[in-house]
Design a protein around this motif. Structure first.
Motif, PDB file in Angstrom:
ATOM      1  N   ASN A   1      42.120  26.338  38.417  1.00  0.00           N
ATOM      2  CA  ASN A   1      40.852  26.577  39.112  1.00  0.00           C
ATOM      3  C   ASN A   1      39.707  25.748  38.528  1.00  0.00           C
ATOM      4  N   PHE A   6      38.947  29.857  43.146  1.00  0.00           N
ATOM      5  CA  PHE A   6      38.770  31.245  42.712  1.00  0.00           C
ATOM      6  C   PHE A   6      38.412  31.306  41.227  1.00  0.00           C
ATOM      7  N   SER A  54      42.030  35.388  38.621  1.00  0.00           N
ATOM      8  CA  SER A  54      42.464  35.689  39.984  1.00  0.00           C
ATOM      9  C   SER A  54      42.898  34.440  40.739  1.00  0.00           C
ATOM     10  N   GLY A  99      43.662  34.718  44.483  1.00  0.00           N
ATOM     11  CA  GLY A  99      42.657  35.215  45.414  1.00  0.00           C
ATOM     12  C   GLY A  99      42.327  36.678  45.229  1.00  0.00           C
ATOM     13  N   GLU A 100      41.754  37.255  46.262  1.00  0.00           N
ATOM     14  CA  GLU A 100      41.232  38.612  46.160  1.00  0.00           C
ATOM     15  C   GLU A 100      42.352  39.631  45.968  1.00  0.00           C
ATOM     16  N   GLN A 118      38.972  30.246  50.665  1.00  0.00           N
ATOM     17  CA  GLN A 118      37.668  30.665  50.141  1.00  0.00           C
ATOM     18  C   GLN A 118      37.708  32.170  49.897  1.00  0.00           C
ATOM     19  N   TRP A 119      37.097  32.573  48.827  1.00  0.00           N
ATOM     20  CA  TRP A 119      37.034  33.990  48.451  1.00  0.00           C
ATOM     21  C   TRP A 119      36.477  34.827  49.613  1.00  0.00           C
ATOM     22  N   LYS A 120      37.236  35.824  50.001  1.00  0.00           N
ATOM     23  CA  LYS A 120      36.816  36.769  51.047  1.00  0.00           C
ATOM     24  C   LYS A 120      36.472  36.110  52.377  1.00  0.00           C
ATOM     25  N   THR A 122      47.331  39.055  41.546  1.00  0.00           N
ATOM     26  CA  THR A 122      46.300  38.013  41.483  1.00  0.00           C
ATOM     27  C   THR A 122      46.565  37.024  40.348  1.00  0.00           C
TER      28      THR A 122
END
Lengths: 80, 175
Positions: A14, A32, A36, A39-40, A73-75, B115
């Motif tokens: 990342n 991210f 994590s 991801g989420e 992309q996050w969320k 995760t």
């Protein structure tokens, strides 16, 4: 060292600057935060997508040091 | 391989000596800037051959995971970090895992271990025949500064384990 022993690897990452030092043989770069890479929490579909990307990268990355940025992309929903 | 361990050891011992006081005070950001990072002069490479549906996969995380009931947590106090690894079975349940790593926020992994260690997703891919086999054993490392011990002691032991289990491919997930 695993690669030198004959084990192909695919690495998650990342931080492009850290990866430039570590020089992973094949890597997927995500947007991210630390802690994590997939991801989420609870986003089962995305975790699976990233694993599928990893399997694909094993086949397509033929040059040592290849880094591919993933679009997630996050969320936010995954791109089609 | 492109790592000069003797040179690293000298620089590392000096770093430990100069950084210990600040480490104990919790000034990690400052001392990590001075850490004698090893930059390999080449990229190691094992060509990938075959098909995932016919191969065996193992996960390797640096997330500090351990089995709460049967394994020692990693050392999270020492400036050297902890150069050992823990073996995590493919059948592991979230509640069996502890996290011993003082240098990242565990909250997302606590909420969903996939995760940082997507073992449940990988098992699903095995059930669907997308990957041939998920190894019975997976591996967690933690925070480690003592790369010399890691390279000379831990990695050979780790490689012998994955060879013994017939692993074909490693999926590496740093934190």
């Amino acid at each position: 060292m695993a690669e030198e022993a004959g084990f192909p690897t695919i690495s998650m990452g990342n931080a492009a600057d850290r990866m430039a030092h570590i020089k992973p043989p094949r890597a997927l770069l995500v947007k991210f935060a630390r802690g994590s890479m997939f991801g989420e929490p609870g986003n089962v579909k995305r975790q699976r997508s990233i694993l599928m990307d990893a399997l694909e990268a094993l086949k397509t990355m033929t040059k040592p040091g290849t880094i591919q940025e993933l679009p997630y992309q996050w969320k936010k929903p995954d791109p089609k | 391989m492109g790592i000069d361990l003797e040179r690293f050891r000298i620089a590392y011992d000096k770093w430990v000596e100069e950084s210990l006081q600040e480490y104990r005070a919790g000034n990690y950001k400052e001392i990590i800037k001075r850490y004698p990072l090893i930059v390999s002069d080449g990229v190691p490479w094992a060509p990938y051959r075959g098909r995932p549906s016919e191969q065996s996969f193992a996960l390797v995380t640096s997330g500090g995971l351990y089995l709460k009931d049967s394994q020692q947590p990693f050392d999270t106090d020492s400036i050297h970090g902890d150069a050992s690894f823990r073996e995590i079975p493919k059948t592991v349940r979230r509640e069996e895992l502890g996290i011993a790593h003082a240098h990242y926020d565990h909250s997302l992994a606590e909420e969903d271990i996939n995760t940082i260690f997507p073992i449940h997703r990988l098992n699903e891919l095995e059930n669907e025949g997308i990957v041939g086999r998920v190894a019975n054993t997976h591996y967690s490392f933690s925070y480690v500064n003592d790369v010399a011990t890691l390279v000379t002691k831990t990695v050979p032991k780790f490689l012998s384990r994955i060879k013994g289990e017939g692993v074909d491919v490693l999926i590496l997930v740093p934190v």
